[in-house]
Design an enzyme around this catalytic site. Structure first.
Site, PDB file in Angstrom:
ATOM      1  N   GLU A 131       0.829  -1.211   0.000  1.00  0.00           N
ATOM      2  CA  GLU A 131       0.000   0.000   0.000  1.00  0.00           C
ATOM      3  C   GLU A 131       0.865   1.263   0.000  1.00  0.00           C
ATOM      4  O   GLU A 131       0.495   2.268  -0.602  1.00  0.00           O
ATOM      5  CB  GLU A 131      -0.936   0.026   1.216  1.00  0.00           C
ATOM      6  N   THR A 184      -5.887   7.455  -5.137  1.00  0.00           N
ATOM      7  CA  THR A 184      -5.987   7.516  -3.667  1.00  0.00           C
ATOM      8  C   THR A 184      -5.018   8.547  -3.099  1.00  0.00           C
ATOM      9  O   THR A 184      -5.358   9.308  -2.184  1.00  0.00           O
ATOM     10  CB  THR A 184      -5.687   6.125  -3.074  1.00  0.00           C
TER      11      THR A 184
HETATM   12  N1  HSE Z   1      -8.713   4.607   3.961  1.00  0.00           N
HETATM   13  C1  HSE Z   1      -8.178   4.840   2.656  1.00  0.00           C
HETATM   14  C2  HSE Z   1      -8.578   6.232   2.202  1.00  0.00           C
HETATM   15  C3  HSE Z   1      -8.725   3.804   1.702  1.00  0.00           C
HETATM   16  O1  HSE Z   1      -9.734   6.591   2.379  1.00  0.00           O
HETATM   17  O2  HSE Z   1      -7.732   6.954   1.672  1.00  0.00           O
HETATM   18  C4  HSE Z   1      -8.239   3.950   0.300  1.00  0.00           C
HETATM   19  O3  HSE Z   1      -8.908   2.981  -0.516  1.00  0.00           O
END
Ligand code: HSE
Length: 310
Positions: A131, A184
């Site tokens: 990640e 993201t």
């Molecule tokens: N918790 C993370 C975000 C998940 O909201 O950035 C990304 O899929």
């Protein structure tokens, strides 16, 4: 065994109010990884399908390659030759944990292939390394549910403390992916770093309410708790007609509605499959009416995480 094929599921992270701490796995879509041991030392990515050329074949820049490398270092087997094929079966940058599904499939595959017997808890930090490559932070709310299956709570990151939560068995999910690009990494930068105490009070009330609803099989409580006053207001603008989509989902009987992970996918909880299909159709119709292409998935909650295909 010198070759293995593994599927790992897509995931919905945050579950509206639980930014970085809640997530669940879907039965579909998901990604597949095929892995082989060879006599040629080092990790090689030999094939990637379904990514439209977006992903790197360089193992040092690919989430599967990076997490497998960390795994091999930890078990002191970097002399091995590993060939990886990655078959993407879900859209990249969709908010459905695409990189996490691939990473988890890869880690599950190497753990099986080498008979290493690492527990899920031991595999998780390697998945979080993936990640970090994908979006700059090692958040676990996609990789943990992809690895454990079901619904998970990351109670703490340091030390890592992951808890599997129960959920009402009838719970279904309708996911719609409006085909707009939301990396993201960018979506995380939109979020304020400071939160007002009164907003924090509202938010942690909702997180506790959602978790209680899962334990109590209380879908009304789950729905009432699916409110996010901190992250969603900042990210809603990334999703075409987000508030109208919520209205459409709720008018069609959704238990609750929100952004899946960092978006642009949105999801609704429903009481059953036909309702999930109906809501997906209604959301897709609305997106078509504003000229946005979309894909949809309906699924129950995946209870088992990664699966060996052959
Ligand atoms: N918790 C993370 C975000 C998940 O909201 O950035 C990304 O899929």
């Amino acid at each position: 065994m010198d070759s293995i094929r593994v599927f790992a599921p897509a995931t919905v992270a945050n579950v509206v109010c639980g930014y970085d701490v809640l997530g669940f796995a879907l039965d579909n879509p998901g990604d597949e990884v095929t892995m082989r041991i060879t006599n040629n030392p080092g990790i090689r990515i030999t094939k990637i399908t379904g990514d439209n050329g977006k992903l790197s074949m360089d193992p040092a820049r690919n989430t599967v390659g990076v997490s497998v490398q960390h795994f091999l270092q930890a078990i002191e087997k970097t002399h091995l030759g590993i060939e990886i094929e990655l078959h993407k079966q879900m859209p990249i940058g969709s908010g459905l944990g695409s990189s996490s599904a691939s990473t988890v499939a890869g880690l599950f595959a190497i753990n099986q292939l080498l008979n290493s017997n690492l527990t899920l808890k031991e595999l998780l930090p390697f998945a979080m390394k993936g990640e970090e490559i994908a979006c700059g932070t090692g958040h676990a709310d996609n990789v943990a549910p992809a690895l454990y299956g079901g619904f998970v709570l990351i109670r703490s990151y340091d030390p890592l403390d992951v808890i599997s939560l129960p959920f009402p068995p009838e719970l279904h999910c309708a996911v719609v992916f409006p085909e707009v690009d939301v990396p993201t990494r960018d979506a995380r930068q939109l979020i304020r770093s400071k939160v007002l105490l009164k907003d924090a009070v509202t938010q942690w009330g909702n997180i506790a309410g959602l978790v209680s609803g899962l334990f109590l099989n209380d879908t009304d409580l789950i729905g009432r708790s699916m409110k996010d006053i901190i992250i969603e207001p900042a990210r809603a603008m990334l999703i075409p007609d987000f508030y109208k989509l919520r209205e459409v989902a709720m008018q069609n009987g959704a238990i609750g509605f929100g952004i899946s992970g960092s978006g642009p996918s949105v999801f609704s909880f429903t009481h059953n499959k036909p309702q999930a299909v109906q809501i997906s159709k209604a959301l897709q119709n609305h997106l078509s009416s504003i000229n946005v292409f979309s894909k949809s998935y309906t699924s129950s909650i995946n209870e088992s995480g990664p699966k060996i295909l052959d």
